[in-house]
Write a protein that holds these residues in place. Structure first.
Motif, PDB file in Angstrom:
ATOM      1  N   ALA A  48       0.826  -1.214   0.000  1.00 43.08           N
ATOM      2  CA  ALA A  48       0.000   0.000   0.000  1.00 43.08           C
ATOM      3  C   ALA A  48       0.857   1.259   0.000  1.00 43.08           C
ATOM      4  CB  ALA A  48      -0.928   0.000   1.215  1.00 43.08           C
ATOM      5  N   TYR A  49       2.089   1.150   0.483  1.00 47.27           N
ATOM      6  CA  TYR A  49       2.959   2.310   0.596  1.00 47.27           C
ATOM      7  C   TYR A  49       3.802   2.537  -0.661  1.00 47.27           C
ATOM      8  CZ  TYR A  49       1.774   1.402   5.483  1.00 47.27           C
ATOM      9  OH  TYR A  49       1.095   1.152   6.639  1.00 47.27           O
ATOM     10  N   GLN A  50       3.683   1.695  -1.667  1.00 48.73           N
ATOM     11  CA  GLN A  50       4.523   1.789  -2.852  1.00 48.73           C
ATOM     12  C   GLN A  50       4.288   3.057  -3.671  1.00 48.73           C
ATOM     13  OE1 GLN A  50       3.945  -1.897  -4.944  1.00 48.73           O
ATOM     14  NE2 GLN A  50       5.419  -2.979  -3.650  1.00 48.73           N
ATOM     15  N   GLY A  51       3.141   3.672  -3.546  1.00 52.18           N
ATOM     16  CA  GLY A  51       2.855   4.884  -4.297  1.00 52.18           C
ATOM     17  C   GLY A  51       3.345   6.150  -3.621  1.00 52.18           C
ATOM     18  N   LEU A  52       4.005   6.014  -2.465  1.00 50.63           N
ATOM     19  CA  LEU A  52       4.523   7.171  -1.736  1.00 50.63           C
ATOM     20  C   LEU A  52       5.924   7.512  -2.220  1.00 50.63           C
ATOM     21  CD1 LEU A  52       3.505   6.093   1.888  1.00 50.63           C
ATOM     22  CD2 LEU A  52       2.259   7.641   0.362  1.00 50.63           C
ATOM     23  N   SER A  53       6.232   8.787  -2.289  1.00 48.76           N
ATOM     24  CA  SER A  53       7.602   9.186  -2.631  1.00 48.76           C
ATOM     25  C   SER A  53       8.524   8.720  -1.508  1.00 48.76           C
ATOM     26  CB  SER A  53       7.691  10.703  -2.789  1.00 48.76           C
ATOM     27  OG  SER A  53       7.587  11.338  -1.527  1.00 48.76           O
ATOM     28  N   PRO A  54       9.802   8.558  -1.795  1.00 47.73           N
ATOM     29  CA  PRO A  54      10.737   8.142  -0.740  1.00 47.73           C
ATOM     30  C   PRO A  54      10.720   9.075   0.476  1.00 47.73           C
ATOM     31  CG  PRO A  54      11.786   7.938  -2.879  1.00 47.73           C
ATOM     32  CD  PRO A  54      10.460   8.631  -3.108  1.00 47.73           C
ATOM     33  N   PRO A  91       1.808  23.278  -9.627  1.00 46.30           N
ATOM     34  CA  PRO A  91       2.796  23.117 -10.696  1.00 46.30           C
ATOM     35  C   PRO A  91       3.294  21.681 -10.886  1.00 46.30           C
ATOM     36  CG  PRO A  91       3.243  25.117  -9.504  1.00 46.30           C
ATOM     37  CD  PRO A  91       2.141  24.410  -8.753  1.00 46.30           C
ATOM     38  N   VAL A  92       3.430  20.912  -9.815  1.00 47.70           N
ATOM     39  CA  VAL A  92       3.930  19.541  -9.916  1.00 47.70           C
ATOM     40  C   VAL A  92       2.812  18.539 -10.209  1.00 47.70           C
ATOM     41  CG1 VAL A  92       5.068  17.692  -8.605  1.00 47.70           C
ATOM     42  CG2 VAL A  92       5.926  20.017  -8.479  1.00 47.70           C
ATOM     43  N   ILE A 112      -4.030  15.243  -0.103  1.00 46.18           N
ATOM     44  CA  ILE A 112      -3.081  14.354  -0.766  1.00 46.18           C
ATOM     45  C   ILE A 112      -2.670  14.980  -2.088  1.00 46.18           C
ATOM     46  CG2 ILE A 112      -4.970  12.951  -1.735  1.00 46.18           C
ATOM     47  CD1 ILE A 112      -3.056  10.495  -1.405  1.00 46.18           C
ATOM     48  N   GLY A 113      -1.369  15.035  -2.314  1.00 47.74           N
ATOM     49  CA  GLY A 113      -0.830  15.634  -3.531  1.00 47.74           C
ATOM     50  C   GLY A 113      -0.014  14.631  -4.319  1.00 47.74           C
ATOM     51  N   VAL A 121       2.879   9.954  -4.483  1.00 44.42           N
ATOM     52  CA  VAL A 121       2.323  10.894  -3.518  1.00 44.42           C
ATOM     53  C   VAL A 121       3.489  11.680  -2.929  1.00 44.42           C
ATOM     54  CG1 VAL A 121       1.128  11.146  -1.312  1.00 44.42           C
ATOM     55  CG2 VAL A 121       0.345   9.442  -2.973  1.00 44.42           C
ATOM     56  N   GLU A 122       3.445  12.985  -3.106  1.00 42.34           N
ATOM     57  CA  GLU A 122       4.492  13.860  -2.593  1.00 42.34           C
ATOM     58  C   GLU A 122       4.045  14.602  -1.328  1.00 42.34           C
ATOM     59  OE1 GLU A 122       7.565  14.004  -3.665  1.00 42.34           O
ATOM     60  OE2 GLU A 122       7.323  12.853  -5.518  1.00 42.34           O
ATOM     61  N   TYR A 123       2.741  14.556  -1.049  1.00 45.68           N
ATOM     62  CA  TYR A 123       2.216  15.261   0.121  1.00 45.68           C
ATOM     63  C   TYR A 123       0.986  14.523   0.623  1.00 45.68           C
ATOM     64  CZ  TYR A 123       0.308  18.899   3.112  1.00 45.68           C
ATOM     65  OH  TYR A 123      -0.168  19.588   4.178  1.00 45.68           O
ATOM     66  N   ILE A 124       0.931  14.303   1.933  1.00 45.24           N
ATOM     67  CA  ILE A 124      -0.281  13.738   2.530  1.00 45.24           C
ATOM     68  C   ILE A 124      -0.390  14.255   3.956  1.00 45.24           C
ATOM     69  CG2 ILE A 124       0.842  11.598   3.266  1.00 45.24           C
ATOM     70  CD1 ILE A 124      -1.930  10.222   2.602  1.00 45.24           C
TER      71      ILE A 124
END
Length: 162
Positions: A48-54, A91-92, A112-113, A121-124
Motif C-alpha cells: 500500500a505504501y509503494q505509491g509514496l515518494s521516498p 505546478p507539480v 493528498i498531492g 504521492v508527494e504530500y499527505i
C-alpha cells in the motif's frame, strides 16, 4: 489472471515505462487514499505504501516508529465513504482535499498531492476526526485559491511546486 499480470509487467519492462499505483489516481484519489487509510490503520500491507515518494515514506516511517500505523487513524474506524471536496492543480500535480466518513460516525479531512513527474504521492496530511454532527471544514487559509497557486499554495505546499 496471473498471465495477464505477467504480460502487463513484461510490457512495462519492454517499453521502459514506469508506473506506480498513485499515477492512476491523478483524476480520482479516493481509491488509493482508501488503501492508504486502511494501511495506516492495519500497519500494512507494505504494498500500500509503494505509491509514496521516498521522502513521504521515510517521514511516515519516522512518525510511526517503522510500523506504518497511526493510532489516531486507527481510532477513526473503517472508512465508509470518501468525498473529494476540492482539487487544485499545482505546478507539480494535483492536490486534493478529501473528506472521509468513518464507521464510528466521525469524519476526517485528508489532503493528498500527486506528482506528475514522479507518479507518486508527494504530500499527505489529515486533520483529526470530527463527529458527524459538526464536521470540521478545511481551514480556507490552508487551501490555495484557484488561480493563485504560485501566490499562496506554493508557500503552504512547497513540495507541490518544486
Amino acid at each position: 489472471m496471473k498471465i495477464a499480470t505477467v504480460i502487463a509487467g513484461m510490457a512495462v519492462c519492454l517499453l521502459g515505462v514506469s508506473w506506480s499505483p498513485a499515477q492512476a489516481q491523478f483524476s480520482d484519489p479516493r481509491g488509493y487514499l482508501g488503501t492508504l487509510i486502511q494501511a495506516f490503520q492495519n500497519c500494512g500491507p507494505s504494498t500500500a505504501y509503494q505509491g509514496l515518494s521516498p521522502q513521504v515514506y521515510q517521514y511516515i516511517a519516522m512518525q510511526t516508529g517503522g510500523s506504518g500505523c497511526y493510532q489516531a487513524v486507527q481510532m477513526l474506524g473503517q472508512v465508509n465513504k470518501l468525498t473529494v471536496e476540492n482539487q487544485i492543480m499545482m505546478p507539480v500535480g494535483p492536490l486534493y482535499s478529501v473528506r472521509a466518513e468513518h464507521a464510528s460516525g466521525t469524519q476526517s479531512i485528508w489532503q493528498i498531492g500527486f506528482s506528475r513527474i514522479s507518479g507518486q504521492v508527494e504530500y499527505i496530511n489529515f486533520q483529526p476526526a470530527q463527529t458527524s454532527q459538526g464536521p470540521k471544514q478545511p481551514d480556507p487559509k490552508t487551501l490555495p485559491k484557484p488561480g493563485r497557486e504560485t501566490l499562496d499554495g506554493c508557500v503552504i505546499y512547497k513540495v507541490m511546486c518544486e
